[in-house]
Each structure stands twice: as C-alpha cells, then as structure tokens.
Design a protein around this motif. Structure first.
Motif, mmCIF file in Angstrom:
data_model
loop_
_atom_site.group_PDB
_atom_site.id
_atom_site.type_symbol
_atom_site.label_atom_id
_atom_site.label_comp_id
_atom_site.label_asym_id
_atom_site.label_seq_id
_atom_site.Cartn_x
_atom_site.Cartn_y
_atom_site.Cartn_z
ATOM 1 N N VAL A 1 0.825 -1.149 -0.045
ATOM 2 C CA VAL A 1 -0.166 -0.132 0.095
ATOM 3 C C VAL A 1 0.980 1.391 0.128
ATOM 4 O O VAL A 1 0.466 2.071 -0.698
ATOM 5 C CB VAL A 1 -0.824 -0.301 1.213
ATOM 6 C CG1 VAL A 1 -1.808 1.381 1.416
ATOM 7 C CG2 VAL A 1 -1.869 -1.220 1.133
ATOM 8 N N LEU A 2 1.836 1.204 0.737
ATOM 9 C CA LEU A 2 2.787 2.515 0.801
ATOM 10 C C LEU A 2 3.355 2.550 -0.412
ATOM 11 O O LEU A 2 3.457 3.631 -1.033
ATOM 12 C CB LEU A 2 3.923 2.165 1.818
ATOM 13 C CG LEU A 2 4.904 2.948 2.145
ATOM 14 C CD1 LEU A 2 4.497 4.477 2.568
ATOM 15 C CD2 LEU A 2 5.963 2.665 3.211
ATOM 16 N N PHE B 1 -0.394 14.881 5.815
ATOM 17 C CA PHE B 1 -0.352 13.353 6.193
ATOM 18 C C PHE B 1 -1.401 12.459 5.529
ATOM 19 O O PHE B 1 -2.411 12.756 5.445
ATOM 20 C CB PHE B 1 -0.333 13.205 7.682
ATOM 21 C CG PHE B 1 0.610 13.908 8.430
ATOM 22 C CD1 PHE B 1 1.803 13.172 8.601
ATOM 23 C CD2 PHE B 1 0.593 15.254 8.857
ATOM 24 C CE1 PHE B 1 3.059 13.920 9.542
ATOM 25 C CE2 PHE B 1 1.490 16.016 9.384
ATOM 26 C CZ PHE B 1 2.776 15.087 9.889
ATOM 27 N N VAL B 2 -1.025 11.383 5.231
ATOM 28 C CA VAL B 2 -1.929 10.160 4.729
ATOM 29 C C VAL B 2 -1.635 9.059 5.704
ATOM 30 O O VAL B 2 -0.536 8.780 5.795
ATOM 31 C CB VAL B 2 -1.795 9.588 3.363
ATOM 32 C CG1 VAL B 2 -2.778 8.804 2.982
ATOM 33 C CG2 VAL B 2 -2.149 10.965 2.476
ATOM 34 N N ILE B 3 -2.662 8.780 6.536
ATOM 35 C CA ILE B 3 -2.562 7.871 7.644
ATOM 36 C C ILE B 3 -3.400 6.753 7.638
ATOM 37 O O ILE B 3 -4.557 6.854 7.346
ATOM 38 C CB ILE B 3 -2.634 8.595 9.027
ATOM 39 C CG1 ILE B 3 -1.729 9.701 9.248
ATOM 40 C CG2 ILE B 3 -2.194 7.609 10.301
ATOM 41 C CD1 ILE B 3 -1.924 10.698 10.384
ATOM 42 N N ASP B 4 -2.760 5.523 7.540
ATOM 43 C CA ASP B 4 -3.669 4.091 7.486
ATOM 44 C C ASP B 4 -4.184 4.128 8.912
ATOM 45 O O ASP B 4 -3.478 4.266 9.981
ATOM 46 C CB ASP B 4 -2.779 3.138 7.088
ATOM 47 C CG ASP B 4 -3.759 1.930 6.770
ATOM 48 O OD1 ASP B 4 -4.206 1.228 7.850
ATOM 49 O OD2 ASP B 4 -3.977 1.609 5.534
ATOM 50 N N ILE C 1 -6.972 6.888 5.864
ATOM 51 C CA ILE C 1 -7.732 5.841 5.042
ATOM 52 C C ILE C 1 -7.804 4.601 5.833
ATOM 53 O O ILE C 1 -7.413 4.233 6.964
ATOM 54 C CB ILE C 1 -6.743 5.506 3.994
ATOM 55 C CG1 ILE C 1 -5.290 5.000 4.428
ATOM 56 C CG2 ILE C 1 -6.616 6.389 2.759
ATOM 57 C CD1 ILE C 1 -4.508 4.476 3.459
ATOM 58 N N ALA C 2 -9.264 4.139 5.823
ATOM 59 C CA ALA C 2 -9.861 3.230 6.493
ATOM 60 C C ALA C 2 -10.751 2.256 5.941
ATOM 61 O O ALA C 2 -11.234 2.739 5.059
ATOM 62 C CB ALA C 2 -10.524 3.798 7.832
ATOM 63 N N THR C 3 -10.886 0.945 6.228
ATOM 64 C CA THR C 3 -11.634 -0.056 5.727
ATOM 65 C C THR C 3 -12.897 -0.076 6.627
ATOM 66 O O THR C 3 -12.913 -0.373 7.764
ATOM 67 C CB THR C 3 -11.129 -1.310 5.541
ATOM 68 O OG1 THR C 3 -10.042 -1.247 4.779
ATOM 69 C CG2 THR C 3 -12.183 -2.298 4.773
ATOM 70 N N HIS C 4 -14.274 0.062 6.112
ATOM 71 C CA HIS C 4 -15.504 -0.051 7.076
ATOM 72 C C HIS C 4 -15.290 0.552 8.340
ATOM 73 O O HIS C 4 -15.339 -0.102 9.286
ATOM 74 C CB HIS C 4 -15.573 -1.649 7.111
ATOM 75 C CG HIS C 4 -15.627 -2.185 5.822
ATOM 76 N ND1 HIS C 4 -17.048 -2.238 4.903
ATOM 77 C CD2 HIS C 4 -15.095 -3.391 5.453
ATOM 78 C CE1 HIS C 4 -16.686 -2.980 3.846
ATOM 79 N NE2 HIS C 4 -15.804 -3.699 4.324
ATOM 80 N N PRO C 5 -15.082 2.005 8.249
ATOM 81 C CA PRO C 5 -14.959 2.759 9.721
ATOM 82 C C PRO C 5 -16.029 2.833 10.310
ATOM 83 O O PRO C 5 -17.355 2.815 9.902
ATOM 84 C CB PRO C 5 -14.569 3.988 9.136
ATOM 85 C CG PRO C 5 -15.217 4.100 7.772
ATOM 86 C CD PRO C 5 -15.116 2.889 7.278
ATOM 87 N N GLU D 1 -12.400 6.277 2.593
ATOM 88 C CA GLU D 1 -12.633 4.598 2.465
ATOM 89 C C GLU D 1 -11.985 3.926 1.551
ATOM 90 O O GLU D 1 -11.826 4.276 0.487
ATOM 91 C CB GLU D 1 -14.064 4.512 2.545
ATOM 92 C CG GLU D 1 -14.776 5.071 3.909
ATOM 93 C CD GLU D 1 -16.140 4.301 4.199
ATOM 94 O OE1 GLU D 1 -16.380 3.393 3.840
ATOM 95 O OE2 GLU D 1 -16.847 5.388 4.225
ATOM 96 N N LYS D 2 -11.400 2.721 2.076
ATOM 97 C CA LYS D 2 -10.544 1.694 1.229
ATOM 98 C C LYS D 2 -11.735 0.636 0.815
ATOM 99 O O LYS D 2 -12.624 0.692 1.426
ATOM 100 C CB LYS D 2 -9.508 1.057 1.890
ATOM 101 C CG LYS D 2 -8.306 1.686 2.472
ATOM 102 C CD LYS D 2 -7.088 0.884 2.744
ATOM 103 C CE LYS D 2 -7.296 0.715 4.385
ATOM 104 N NZ LYS D 2 -6.221 0.117 4.782
ATOM 105 N N PRO D 3 -11.736 0.036 -0.450
ATOM 106 C CA PRO D 3 -10.727 0.523 -1.343
ATOM 107 C C PRO D 3 -10.433 1.579 -2.046
ATOM 108 O O PRO D 3 -11.494 2.357 -2.327
ATOM 109 C CB PRO D 3 -10.721 -0.832 -2.431
ATOM 110 C CG PRO D 3 -12.216 -0.842 -2.320
ATOM 111 C CD PRO D 3 -12.696 -0.594 -0.834
ATOM 112 N N LEU D 4 -9.411 2.094 -2.181
ATOM 113 C CA LEU D 4 -9.046 3.470 -2.644
ATOM 114 C C LEU D 4 -9.375 3.259 -4.190
ATOM 115 O O LEU D 4 -8.861 2.455 -4.996
ATOM 116 C CB LEU D 4 -7.474 3.767 -2.782
ATOM 117 C CG LEU D 4 -6.995 3.755 -1.226
ATOM 118 C CD1 LEU D 4 -5.578 4.121 -1.032
ATOM 119 C CD2 LEU D 4 -7.904 4.918 -0.260
ATOM 120 N N MET D 5 -10.054 4.604 -4.679
ATOM 121 C CA MET D 5 -10.604 4.456 -6.244
ATOM 122 C C MET D 5 -9.922 5.758 -6.718
ATOM 123 O O MET D 5 -10.068 6.882 -6.529
ATOM 124 C CB MET D 5 -11.874 4.690 -6.241
ATOM 125 C CG MET D 5 -12.717 3.593 -5.301
ATOM 126 S SD MET D 5 -12.561 2.113 -5.921
ATOM 127 C CE MET D 5 -13.671 1.888 -7.061
#
Length: 111
Positions: A16-17, A39-42, A68-72, A89-93
C-alpha cells in the motif's frame, strides 16, 4: 499545474505504501519522511493510526490529514472528525487522495 506539497505517508503495509508513493508522486506530490504539510495515515498504522494523529494534534501539529480506513465504525469516524482530518474509505479508487489533498490545499473561494 496545481501547486504541490510534501506528504508524509504513515502506512505499515509495504505494498500500500509503494502504491500510494507511486500514485501521489505521479500526481506531482513530494513524498517525505517528516513532512509537516500533509499526512496520509492508515487507520492501522502502528496498530492505531488515529491515536498517532490525535497525539500529533495534541502536540500542536495542524497539518492537513487524510485517514484511510476500511469499513470505519461511527466511533472511528467521530475520532477522525475530532482530529479535523478527512476520511477516505478503502478500497481506494483512482486519484481520490490527490484530488482530496488538492481540494484541501486550494478550497473554493465563495464570492
């Protein structure tokens, strides 16, 4: 061309990085180790990326931030909002992160 800024990526997952680094650099952003502009923070960075951001905010860091988060969950959304950060939200588009960074840096001026 839009003015660029230096971004620090706080992401533990190497693939991902690498993908984010590549994508953002193609869009004209600089990737830095200790950037103070943005900043972009996972969400999973260091087991709790939002806690890292909360600590940065408590120390006075006001840099632009995207989480960036999945199903927050609602709780995670509230924590991110409390940090004055943007949730993606991920997945990133596509170029969603670079478009968001550009919009944050260059807000529309209302006449």
């Amino acid at each position: 061309m839009a003015e660029t800024c230096t971004i620090q990526l706080l992401v533990d997952d190497p693939s991902v990085l690498a993908a984010l680094s590549f994508s953002l650099s193609i869009d004209g952003f600089q990737i830095g180790e200790s950037a103070q502009e943005a900043f972009v923070i996972d969400e999973g960075y260091g087991s709790d990326g939002v806690k890292v951001l909360e600590e940065m905010r408590a120390q006075g860091n006001k840099a632009l931030a995207i989480v960036i988060a999945t199903h927050p969950s609602r709780l995670l959304r509230n924590r991110i909002a409390g940090c004055d950060a943007v949730l993606i939200e991920k997945p990133l588009m596509g170029d969603e992160i670079s478009r968001t960074l550009t919009a944050l840096r260059n807000p529309l001026k209302v006449a």
